[in-house]
Design an enzyme around this catalytic site. Structure first.
Site, short mmCIF file in Angstrom:
data_model
loop_
_atom_site.label_atom_id
_atom_site.label_comp_id
_atom_site.label_asym_id
_atom_site.label_seq_id
_atom_site.Cartn_x
_atom_site.Cartn_y
_atom_site.Cartn_z
N SER A 99 -6.56 36.70 -1.46
CA SER A 99 -6.05 37.30 -0.22
C SER A 99 -4.89 36.50 0.36
O SER A 99 -3.83 36.39 -0.24
CB SER A 99 -7.20 37.44 0.77
OG SER A 99 -6.84 38.22 1.87
N ASP A 238 -0.37 40.93 3.56
CA ASP A 238 -0.81 39.67 2.96
C ASP A 238 -0.82 39.80 1.45
O ASP A 238 -0.45 40.84 0.89
CB ASP A 238 -2.17 39.24 3.51
CG ASP A 238 -3.32 40.09 3.02
OD1 ASP A 238 -3.07 41.25 2.65
OD2 ASP A 238 -4.47 39.62 3.01
N ASP A 240 -2.89 40.29 -0.95
CA ASP A 240 -3.56 41.36 -1.68
C ASP A 240 -3.48 42.71 -0.96
O ASP A 240 -4.07 43.69 -1.42
CB ASP A 240 -5.02 41.00 -1.98
CG ASP A 240 -5.92 41.05 -0.76
OD1 ASP A 240 -5.42 40.78 0.35
OD2 ASP A 240 -7.11 41.35 -0.91
N ASP A 242 -4.52 43.91 2.03
CA ASP A 242 -5.52 44.54 2.89
C ASP A 242 -5.36 44.17 4.37
O ASP A 242 -6.09 44.65 5.22
CB ASP A 242 -6.95 44.25 2.42
CG ASP A 242 -7.30 42.77 2.39
OD1 ASP A 242 -6.43 41.94 2.74
OD2 ASP A 242 -8.43 42.44 2.01
#
Length: 440
Positions: A99, A238, A240, A242
Site C-alpha cells: 500500500s 497511494d 496500490d 485504494d
C-alpha cells in the site's frame, strides 16, 4: 516463521518477513482454505515494487501446489483485483502490495469471491495451516497458470461506468499523482477517456520510487502542481490505488473526512441504505457532528478499511471511509477505491455546481494532531505510565478525544489528540510521544 494477518493482510519487510519462502507458504495455505470454499482460481495483481516479480513467482508456485489455477494480472490497483474477482465470479483475488509503505516492504492482501477482504475466521484458518507442514497435491491435480491481459482494460471501463452519462469532464484540468505505483497506467487512461486534460505525475515506476515523496501520503506535491498548472483538481493516489487525497483549485488539501462529507452532502436520498455513514475512531469529531446535522446516523469502526466495510454490511449502509483516504462506495465497488472515489467526488461537485470549499463550509473540523513513533515492540501501548498519562489528558479535555494505538501495517505507535484548541492538542500529543520515546 511468524506470519499473521494485520489490519490489511500480511505485511512487512521483504528481507526478513515477506520473503519468497513466506509467500510460497502463504499461497499454499491460502489455496487450501479457498478450495474448501469452492474457489479454485485465484487472480493475482501487484503494485510496482521491485520485489513484486520475485514474490509473485513464489506465491504462484504455492497456489499451484495447492491445486489452484492462477490468473496473473500484472500491475493492477488493489480495487481492480477486488472488482475482477467479483465480476468474473467463482474466483478469489490476491494483491502483492504494501500500500502506502516504501519499496522495502511488501505484503499480501486477499479478497473473497465477493471482492471483500477475508473474514477473521478464514484468516485464522490460513494462519493455522502456516504453522504446520504443507504437502503439494498429486501431480495430476496441480494448478495451472496463465496471463490475464485484459485486466487493465476491464478495470478502466468499470471506473468510467461509475460516472453518470450526463456528466462531462471535458472542461477540467486535473493533476493526477499515481505514486509511481499500481495506478500509473490505468488511472490516467480513466480520466483522459472521460475527457479531462490530465497532467500525470508519479507515473514512472522504477521498482524503488513507489510512494517516495509522492502519492496520498505526500499531497504537497500535487498541491504545488495544481497551483502551478492552474488546475481544477489534484488527485493523489497511494501505491496500490485504494486511497485518495484531493486538492481543490485553491490548493486546499481534502482528506478522507472531507471527501466523505462531500459525498454525504451531495446525496439527496438519506433513507434506508443511505441513512447512515461509517467512519473510524480516527474520524474527526467535526465530521461526526456535520454528518449528523445532514440527517444521517454516524458509526465508528475500528481503524482499517476492512472494518469499515464490515460495519457497512452490518448496518446495511453504502458509504464509509477513513481519514487517510480509504473511501468505500458500496453502491459501486466492494472495497476502497481511490480512482472511483475521486470520480464520484468530482461528479458530485459538478452536479451540485459547487466548489469543495462551498460544501465544506457547512461543517467545521476540530483541531486534530497525529504523530507516529517507530518502535520494535508495539505492546508498549499497554505500559502503565502511558495509560495513566492518557487518562490524565482525557480528564483535562472537556471536548475532544485521545487515541493511542499500534499501527496495523507498520512497526509504529500512532498517537492522535483532538481538542478545541490546536495548541492544546499539540502539547498533549507531544507529551504522549515523548513518554513513549522515553520507554523505548
Amino acid at each position: 516463521m511468524n506470519l499473521k494477518f494485520g489490519t490489511d493482510g500480511i505485511r512487512g519487510p521483504v528481507e526478513t518477513h515477506i520473503t519468497p519462502e513466506a509467500c510460497l507458504r502463504i499461497g499454499h495455505a491460502t489455496g487450501i482454505v479457498m478450495k474448501e470454499q469452492g474457489w479454485n482460481t485465484v487472480m493475482i495483481g501487484k503494485d510496482t515494487r521491485v520485489s513484486g516479480y520475485m514474490l509473485e513467482s513464489a506465491l504462484q508456485a504455492g497456489f499451484i501446489a495447492a491445486g489452484v489455477d492462477v490468473d496473473l494480472c500484472g500491475p493492477l490497483p488493489t480495487p481492480g483485483v477486488a472488482y475482477l474477482t467479483k465480476s468474473l465470479r467463482q474466483k478469489f483475488g490476491v494483491v502483492i502490495s504494501a500500500s502506502h509503505n516504501d519499496f522495502l516492504d511488501n505484503g499480501i492482501k486477499i479478497f473473497n469471491s465477493d471482492g471483500e477482504k477475508l473474514s477473521k475466521e478464514l484468516e485464522r484458518k490460513i494462519e493455522k495451516l502456516l504453522e504446520g507442514d504443507l504437502k503439494p497435491v498429486k501431480t495430476e491435480q496441480l494448478g495451472k497458470a496463465k496471463r490475464f491481459d485484459e485486466s487493465g482494460a476491464r478495470y478502466v471501463e468499470f471506473c468510467k461506468s461509475t460516472v453518470p452519462s450526463n456528466i462531462s469532464f471535458s472542461s477540467l484540468r486535473i493533476v493526477l499523482d499515481c505514486a509511481n505505483g499500481a495506478c500509473y497506467k490505468v488511472s490516467p487512461e480513466v480520466f483522459e477517456e472521460l475527457g479531462a486534460e490530465v497532467i500525470a505525475i508519479g507515473v514512472n515506476p522504477d521498482g524503488y520510487n513507489i510512494n517516495a515523496k509522492c502519492g496520498s501520503t505526500y499531497p504537497e506535491l500535487v498541491q504545488k502542481e495544481v497551483i502551478k498548472q492552474r488546475a481544477d483538481f489534484g488527485i493523489s493516489l497511494d501505491g496500490d490505488g485504494d486511497r485518495v487525497i484531493i486538492v481543490d483549485k485553491e490548493g486546499s488539501i481534502l482528506d478522507g473526512d472531507d471527501l466523505l462529507y462531500i459525498l454525504a452532502f451531495s446525496n439527496p436520498n438519506r433513507v434506508g441504505p443511505w441513512s447512515g455513514v461509517v467512519g473510524t475512531h480516527m474520524s474527526n469529531l467535526g465530521l461526526e457532528d456535520g454528518i449528523k446535522k445532514l440527517g444521517y446516523e454516524f458509526k465508528r469502526a475500528d481503524v482499517g478499511d476492512k472494518y469499515v466495510s464490515k460495519m457497512l454490511t452490518k448496518k446495511g449502509w453504502l458509504l464509509g471511509g477513513e481519514t487517510s483516504g480509504h473511501i468505500i462506495c458500496k453502491d459501486l465497488i466492494s472495497t476502497g477505491d481511490g480512482t472511483v472515489a475521486a470520480l464520484k467526488v468530482i461528479s458530485s461537485l459538478l452536479i451540485l455546481e459547487k466548489s469543495p470549499s462551498e460544501v465544506l463550509a457547512n461543517y467545521k473540523k476540530m483541531p486534530q494532531i497525529n504523530m507516529a513513533v517507530s518502535v520494535t515492540n508495539k505492546d508498549i501501548v499497554n505500559d502503565k505510565d502511558i495509560i495513566n498519562l492518557i487518562k490524565e489528558i482525557e480528564s483535562d479535555i472537556t471536548v475532544g478525544r485521545v487515541l493511542v494505538r499500534p499501527s496495523g501495517t507498520e512497526s509504529k505507535i500512532r498517537v492522535m489528540v483532538e481538542a478545541p484548541e490546536e495548541k492544546v492538542a499539540k502539547k498533549f500529543t507531544n507529551d504522549i510521544v515523548n513518554l513513549i520515546k522515553s520507554k523505548i
